[in-house]
Design an enzyme around this catalytic site. Sequence first.
Site, PDB file in Angstrom:
ATOM      1  N   CYS A  33      32.222  50.627  44.633  1.00  0.00           N
ATOM      2  CA  CYS A  33      32.749  49.317  44.246  1.00  0.00           C
ATOM      3  C   CYS A  33      32.335  48.925  42.830  1.00  0.00           C
ATOM      4  CB  CYS A  33      32.289  48.249  45.236  1.00  0.00           C
ATOM      5  SG  CYS A  33      32.990  48.501  46.863  1.00  0.00           S
ATOM      6  N   HIS A  39      39.004  48.322  41.614  1.00  0.00           N
ATOM      7  CA  HIS A  39      39.804  48.909  42.697  1.00  0.00           C
ATOM      8  C   HIS A  39      40.424  47.753  43.466  1.00  0.00           C
ATOM      9  CE1 HIS A  39      35.877  47.934  44.304  1.00  0.00           C
ATOM     10  NE2 HIS A  39      36.519  47.627  45.407  1.00  0.00           N
ATOM     11  N   GLU A 124      37.960  41.882  53.555  1.00  0.00           N
ATOM     12  CA  GLU A 124      38.188  42.780  52.437  1.00  0.00           C
ATOM     13  C   GLU A 124      38.897  44.033  52.947  1.00  0.00           C
ATOM     14  OE1 GLU A 124      35.067  42.835  49.081  1.00  0.00           O
ATOM     15  OE2 GLU A 124      34.814  44.708  50.208  1.00  0.00           O
TER      16      GLU A 124
HETATM   17 NI    NI Z   1      35.943  46.324  46.806  1.00  0.00          NI
END
Ligand code: NI
Length: 134
Positions: A33, A39, A124
């Site tokens: 991340c 991303h 997420e």
């Molecule tokens: Ni992420």
Amino acid sequence: MVYLTRKEHFCASHRLYNPKFSEKENLEIYGKCAYPNGHGHNYELEVTVVGDPDKDTGMIMDLKKLADLIDADIVDKVDHKHLNVDVDFLKGVIPTAENLALVFWRILCPKITAGRLYSVKVYETPDNFAEYRG
Ligand code: NI
């Protein structure tokens, strides 16, 4: 008390990175991340209000109004954006699911006048989400 939830969706990119840590530390803390160019995620946002249904309407609040509020104040501002750079209310915020839930709560809480805001959940991924209840 009855809990009433509206679910919304948005797509956005982000990077988890704290400039006070070194590149190496960021990679240790955030893993993939922290990769430099970010991303994307297909986020889901669940907003729950709690209250007693009105005797005459049977509703706590009009779900269409709740949807319009979430769209105008949040979804329209984050959808297809890069959360680290494109969103005024996220400036200086590390855009984890936790922080998004907190910030979205602060935006929505004062706007909920029928019933009260109970929870903001930010997914997420289908498996990873954060929930804030004030
Ligand atoms: Ni992420």
